[in-house]
Design a protein around this motif. Structure first.
Motif, PDB file in Angstrom:
ATOM      1  N   ASP A   7       6.560 -37.399 -52.817  1.00 26.97           N
ATOM      2  CA  ASP A   7       6.745 -37.425 -51.369  1.00 26.97           C
ATOM      3  C   ASP A   7       8.003 -36.668 -50.969  1.00 26.97           C
ATOM      4  OD1 ASP A   7       4.498 -38.971 -51.054  1.00 26.97           O
ATOM      5  OD2 ASP A   7       5.605 -40.867 -51.065  1.00 26.97           O
ATOM      6  N   MET A   8       7.889 -35.915 -49.881  1.00 24.33           N
ATOM      7  CA  MET A   8       9.037 -35.215 -49.325  1.00 24.33           C
ATOM      8  C   MET A   8       9.781 -36.141 -48.348  1.00 24.33           C
ATOM      9  SD  MET A   8       9.743 -32.179 -50.339  1.00 24.33           S
ATOM     10  CE  MET A   8       9.018 -30.904 -51.385  1.00 24.33           C
ATOM     11  N   PRO A   9      11.057 -35.842 -48.062  1.00 20.08           N
ATOM     12  CA  PRO A   9      11.799 -36.652 -47.086  1.00 20.08           C
ATOM     13  C   PRO A   9      11.075 -36.690 -45.748  1.00 20.08           C
ATOM     14  CG  PRO A   9      13.280 -35.199 -48.282  1.00 20.08           C
ATOM     15  CD  PRO A   9      11.894 -34.789 -48.659  1.00 20.08           C
ATOM     16  N   LYS A  10      11.169 -37.831 -45.080  1.00 16.97           N
ATOM     17  CA  LYS A  10      10.523 -38.012 -43.781  1.00 16.97           C
ATOM     18  C   LYS A  10      11.567 -38.399 -42.739  1.00 16.97           C
ATOM     19  CE  LYS A  10       9.299 -42.776 -44.932  1.00 16.97           C
ATOM     20  NZ  LYS A  10      10.073 -42.768 -46.198  1.00 16.97           N
ATOM     21  N   ALA A  11      11.154 -38.442 -41.508  1.00 20.65           N
ATOM     22  CA  ALA A  11      12.062 -38.777 -40.414  1.00 20.65           C
ATOM     23  C   ALA A  11      12.780 -40.089 -40.693  1.00 20.65           C
ATOM     24  CB  ALA A  11      11.283 -38.879 -39.103  1.00 20.65           C
ATOM     25  N   GLY A  12      14.096 -40.070 -40.492  1.00 18.18           N
ATOM     26  CA  GLY A  12      14.907 -41.265 -40.714  1.00 18.18           C
ATOM     27  C   GLY A  12      15.552 -41.337 -42.073  1.00 18.18           C
ATOM     28  N   ASP A  13      15.072 -40.552 -43.047  1.00 17.37           N
ATOM     29  CA  ASP A  13      15.675 -40.563 -44.381  1.00 17.37           C
ATOM     30  C   ASP A  13      17.044 -39.877 -44.352  1.00 17.37           C
ATOM     31  OD1 ASP A  13      13.585 -41.880 -45.623  1.00 17.37           O
ATOM     32  OD2 ASP A  13      12.535 -40.039 -46.176  1.00 17.37           O
ATOM     33  N   ARG A  14      17.942 -40.405 -45.180  1.00 21.35           N
ATOM     34  CA  ARG A  14      19.253 -39.770 -45.363  1.00 21.35           C
ATOM     35  C   ARG A  14      19.132 -38.765 -46.519  1.00 21.35           C
ATOM     36  NH1 ARG A  14      23.875 -41.811 -43.331  1.00 21.35           N
ATOM     37  NH2 ARG A  14      25.061 -41.281 -45.223  1.00 21.35           N
ATOM     38  N   VAL A  15      19.405 -37.507 -46.218  1.00 23.09           N
ATOM     39  CA  VAL A  15      19.194 -36.440 -47.199  1.00 23.09           C
ATOM     40  C   VAL A  15      20.469 -35.621 -47.367  1.00 23.09           C
ATOM     41  CG1 VAL A  15      17.789 -34.455 -47.836  1.00 23.09           C
ATOM     42  CG2 VAL A  15      16.776 -36.309 -46.498  1.00 23.09           C
ATOM     43  N   VAL A  16      20.940 -35.526 -48.602  1.00 23.99           N
ATOM     44  CA  VAL A  16      22.054 -34.640 -48.922  1.00 23.99           C
ATOM     45  C   VAL A  16      21.476 -33.301 -49.344  1.00 23.99           C
ATOM     46  CG1 VAL A  16      23.998 -34.217 -50.471  1.00 23.99           C
ATOM     47  CG2 VAL A  16      23.591 -36.517 -49.597  1.00 23.99           C
ATOM     48  N   PHE A 126      23.333 -30.841 -60.606  1.00 25.20           N
ATOM     49  CA  PHE A 126      22.622 -32.107 -60.653  1.00 25.20           C
ATOM     50  C   PHE A 126      23.348 -33.102 -61.562  1.00 25.20           C
ATOM     51  CE2 PHE A 126      19.668 -28.792 -59.494  1.00 25.20           C
ATOM     52  CZ  PHE A 126      18.948 -29.358 -58.442  1.00 25.20           C
ATOM     53  N   GLY A 127      24.659 -32.874 -61.729  1.00 30.60           N
ATOM     54  CA  GLY A 127      25.480 -33.755 -62.547  1.00 30.60           C
ATOM     55  C   GLY A 127      26.781 -34.076 -61.844  1.00 30.60           C
ATOM     56  N   ALA A 128      27.788 -33.218 -62.028  1.00 31.21           N
ATOM     57  CA  ALA A 128      29.111 -33.458 -61.447  1.00 31.21           C
ATOM     58  C   ALA A 128      29.072 -33.532 -59.927  1.00 31.21           C
ATOM     59  CB  ALA A 128      30.077 -32.364 -61.897  1.00 31.21           C
ATOM     60  N   LEU A 129      28.228 -32.703 -59.292  1.00 33.62           N
ATOM     61  CA  LEU A 129      28.134 -32.730 -57.836  1.00 33.62           C
ATOM     62  C   LEU A 129      27.602 -34.081 -57.346  1.00 33.62           C
ATOM     63  CD1 LEU A 129      28.264 -31.401 -55.060  1.00 33.62           C
ATOM     64  CD2 LEU A 129      25.997 -30.430 -55.481  1.00 33.62           C
ATOM     65  N   LEU A 130      26.554 -34.585 -57.979  1.00 33.43           N
ATOM     66  CA  LEU A 130      26.001 -35.883 -57.578  1.00 33.43           C
ATOM     67  C   LEU A 130      26.999 -37.006 -57.828  1.00 33.43           C
ATOM     68  CD1 LEU A 130      22.277 -35.609 -58.773  1.00 33.43           C
ATOM     69  CD2 LEU A 130      23.249 -35.157 -56.523  1.00 33.43           C
ATOM     70  N   ALA A 131      27.751 -36.897 -58.935  1.00 32.76           N
ATOM     71  CA  ALA A 131      28.781 -37.904 -59.207  1.00 32.76           C
ATOM     72  C   ALA A 131      29.856 -37.870 -58.132  1.00 32.76           C
ATOM     73  CB  ALA A 131      29.397 -37.653 -60.587  1.00 32.76           C
ATOM     74  N   GLY A 132      30.226 -36.667 -57.683  1.00 30.53           N
ATOM     75  CA  GLY A 132      31.219 -36.529 -56.630  1.00 30.53           C
ATOM     76  C   GLY A 132      30.740 -37.122 -55.313  1.00 30.53           C
ATOM     77  N   ILE A 133      29.455 -36.936 -55.008  1.00 31.18           N
ATOM     78  CA  ILE A 133      28.881 -37.513 -53.793  1.00 31.18           C
ATOM     79  C   ILE A 133      28.961 -39.037 -53.839  1.00 31.18           C
ATOM     80  CG2 ILE A 133      26.727 -37.823 -52.512  1.00 31.18           C
ATOM     81  CD1 ILE A 133      25.981 -34.955 -53.461  1.00 31.18           C
ATOM     82  N   ILE A 138      28.908 -41.797 -50.405  1.00 26.39           N
ATOM     83  CA  ILE A 138      27.808 -41.283 -49.578  1.00 26.39           C
ATOM     84  C   ILE A 138      26.485 -41.814 -50.125  1.00 26.39           C
ATOM     85  CG2 ILE A 138      26.598 -39.226 -48.783  1.00 26.39           C
ATOM     86  CD1 ILE A 138      29.242 -37.696 -49.096  1.00 26.39           C
ATOM     87  N   GLU A 139      25.777 -42.560 -49.314  1.00 28.35           N
ATOM     88  CA  GLU A 139      24.471 -43.071 -49.715  1.00 28.35           C
ATOM     89  C   GLU A 139      23.383 -42.132 -49.209  1.00 28.35           C
ATOM     90  OE1 GLU A 139      24.100 -47.027 -48.280  1.00 28.35           O
ATOM     91  OE2 GLU A 139      25.693 -47.829 -49.578  1.00 28.35           O
ATOM     92  N   TYR A 140      22.354 -41.951 -50.019  1.00 31.72           N
ATOM     93  CA  TYR A 140      21.285 -41.031 -49.624  1.00 31.72           C
ATOM     94  C   TYR A 140      19.966 -41.434 -50.269  1.00 31.72           C
ATOM     95  CZ  TYR A 140      22.255 -38.953 -54.232  1.00 31.72           C
ATOM     96  OH  TYR A 140      22.449 -38.752 -55.576  1.00 31.72           O
ATOM     97  N   ASP A 141      18.889 -41.019 -49.615  1.00 26.67           N
ATOM     98  CA  ASP A 141      17.550 -41.272 -50.147  1.00 26.67           C
ATOM     99  C   ASP A 141      17.089 -40.136 -51.049  1.00 26.67           C
ATOM    100  OD1 ASP A 141      16.920 -43.760 -48.620  1.00 26.67           O
ATOM    101  OD2 ASP A 141      17.152 -42.415 -46.901  1.00 26.67           O
ATOM    102  N   TYR A 142      17.494 -38.898 -50.675  1.00 27.24           N
ATOM    103  CA  TYR A 142      17.085 -37.724 -51.444  1.00 27.24           C
ATOM    104  C   TYR A 142      18.234 -36.724 -51.534  1.00 27.24           C
ATOM    105  CZ  TYR A 142      12.309 -39.373 -50.556  1.00 27.24           C
ATOM    106  OH  TYR A 142      11.167 -40.123 -50.484  1.00 27.24           O
ATOM    107  N   PHE A 143      18.209 -35.962 -52.608  1.00 30.15           N
ATOM    108  CA  PHE A 143      19.099 -34.816 -52.757  1.00 30.15           C
ATOM    109  C   PHE A 143      18.212 -33.577 -52.790  1.00 30.15           C
ATOM    110  CE2 PHE A 143      21.298 -31.757 -55.657  1.00 30.15           C
ATOM    111  CZ  PHE A 143      22.350 -31.445 -54.815  1.00 30.15           C
ATOM    112  N   CYS A 144      18.409 -32.660 -51.861  1.00 27.92           N
ATOM    113  CA  CYS A 144      17.548 -31.479 -51.757  1.00 27.92           C
ATOM    114  C   CYS A 144      18.355 -30.195 -51.962  1.00 27.92           C
ATOM    115  CB  CYS A 144      16.877 -31.427 -50.392  1.00 27.92           C
ATOM    116  SG  CYS A 144      15.680 -32.749 -50.108  1.00 27.92           S
TER     117      CYS A 144
END
Length: 408
Positions: A7-16, A126-133, A138-144
């Protein structure tokens, strides 16, 4: 085997969204915002000011690593401000130095051909950057990101990909996310992404997976994005910077020889050469010569004819499998030995050192369990250090680092 798209992100999702300032990442951010997602922009800070300023005639702005990063970040900051997107810069310089720059130099100095983009995706984007987030809370549903690839999930257990003889390891019962090639095969980046762990892929999405590059540019121009007028970024570090990158240690010159051992000339250090290279050899010959082998122990560059570059197979190690499931069996798949190569049919099977060839058996050192890949048709310029990636029906089912080539 049947697959369903994640599933792709939908309206209302928090996306980084990982932003580079280019047309792909900025278009991704706008697409998601238009869907009603709460978009947050992030950019990696990689550059540590260790490269010289080049003359304007040689300078290349849009590279992954270099002085142009400052301008890229400011463009991303401006883009986010104009589009009411919260923006953060994540400092990953230390991890990038260790996992990408040091790796890059060490591999070349060992006579191997590294792939910094694959390394960067695994440990930095997809490693150090996500750890930094996460460290920023920062909470998120998806990382795009703006990569051209697609994520799918099998409707059957992952072990079924590899046939009835596959291992009965319980991990084989899982249904992990799998990376499928993009619709636009001319821009497909699945090869670069194969080392990302399955657990990380659960929250990753690639919104451009069903679009062509042309369509992305059309979207960007329709939305008057500045990035639509930018040139596409160069890979890693442009050639004019390479000498500066390797300036931390003096090069060790040595002999250039042919396959019979005849000395043809001198090389300026094995880190300046790669398998299949023709230009810049400094050797006169009546026929075209290429780098056929690099002997790091003897500090030799070995040249041969084009026909000498073809290999029947390879041995790979440091293998990544979906869901960490090693099938421990032979299977057929298509493989790619570099991004630009076409997928070719191959037989992939667990490898056991051939004790009949004592030199090989004694000297072989592997990272993890090795596999042997036998091509249906010989392939040109198989370079140790590069990645070989396995595909079944367009889905990435594993891949590893080429340890050595198997010649005719």
């Amino acid at each position: 085997m049947n697959y369903c798209d994640l599933d792709m992100p939908k309206a209302g999702d928090r996306v980084v969204v990982g932003l580079s300032g280019g047309v792909d990442s900025t278009s991704t951010a706008i697409m998601l915002k238009e869907k009603g997602c709460h978009v947050i922009g992030v950019t990696m800070a990689l550059y540590n000011n260790d490269l010289p300023v080049l003359p304007a005639s040689l300078a290349v702005h849009d590279s992954c690593y270099g002085p142009g990063e400052v301008e890229d970040i400011e463009e991303c900051r401006t883009f986010c401000k104009e589009n009411d997107i919260p923006y953060y810069v994540i400092d990953v310089k230390e991890a990038y130095q260790k996992q990408v720059l040091d790796y890059f130099k060490n591999e070349y100095r060992s006579g191997r051909t590294p792939n910094p983009c694959i390394r960067c995706n695994r440990f930095i984007k997809f490693g150090a950057l996500l750890a930094g987030i996460e460290n920023l809370g920062i909470e998120y549903d998806y990382f795009c990101t703006g990569h051209y690839a697609k994520l799918v999930r099998s409707e059957e257990a992952v072990k079924n990909l590899f046939g009835p003889q596959a291992s009965d390891d319980p991990k084989g019962e899982s249904k992990p996310p799998l990376i499928h090639v993009a619709m636009d095969l001319t821009k497909d980046q699945a090869y670069f992404l194969y080392r990302i762990p399955s657990k990380v892929l659960e929250k990753v999405r690639f919104p451009l997976s069903t679009m062509s590059k042309k369509e992305v540019f059309e979207f960007a121009r329709a939305h008057k994005l500045k990035a639509a007028e930018r040139e596409e970024s160069q890979d890693f570090i442009p050639e004019p910077y390479m000498d500066a990158l390797f300036a931390d240690k003096p090069s060790v010159p040595g002999d250039i020889i042919d396959l019979d051992g005849k000395v043809l000339g001198r090389h300026r250090g094995i880190e300046h050469y790669t398998i299949g290279q023709r230009r810049g050899l400094g050797v006169s010959s009546s026929e075209a010569l290429y780098v056929a082998e690099i002997d790091s122990k003897k500090n030799l560059i070995v040249l041969g004819k084009d026909s000498d570059l073809f290999c029947t197979g390879l041995i790979c190690d440091d293998i990544v499998w979906p869901g960490d499931y090693d099938p421990q069996t032979a299977f057929d798949a298509k493989v790619k030995i570099r991004l630009a190569s076409k997928p070719v049919d191959a037989r992939i099977e667990p490898y056991v050192s051939d004790t009949a060839h004592v030199d090989n058996a004694v000297n072989e050192i592997f990272q993890g369990k090795p596999y042997k890949v036998t091509f249906a048709q010989p392939q040109r310029a198989v370079a140790p250090g590069q990645s070989v990636v396995f595909y079944i029906d367009g889905v990435t089912v594993g891949g590893g680092i080429i340890n050595r080539a198997i010649k005719n």
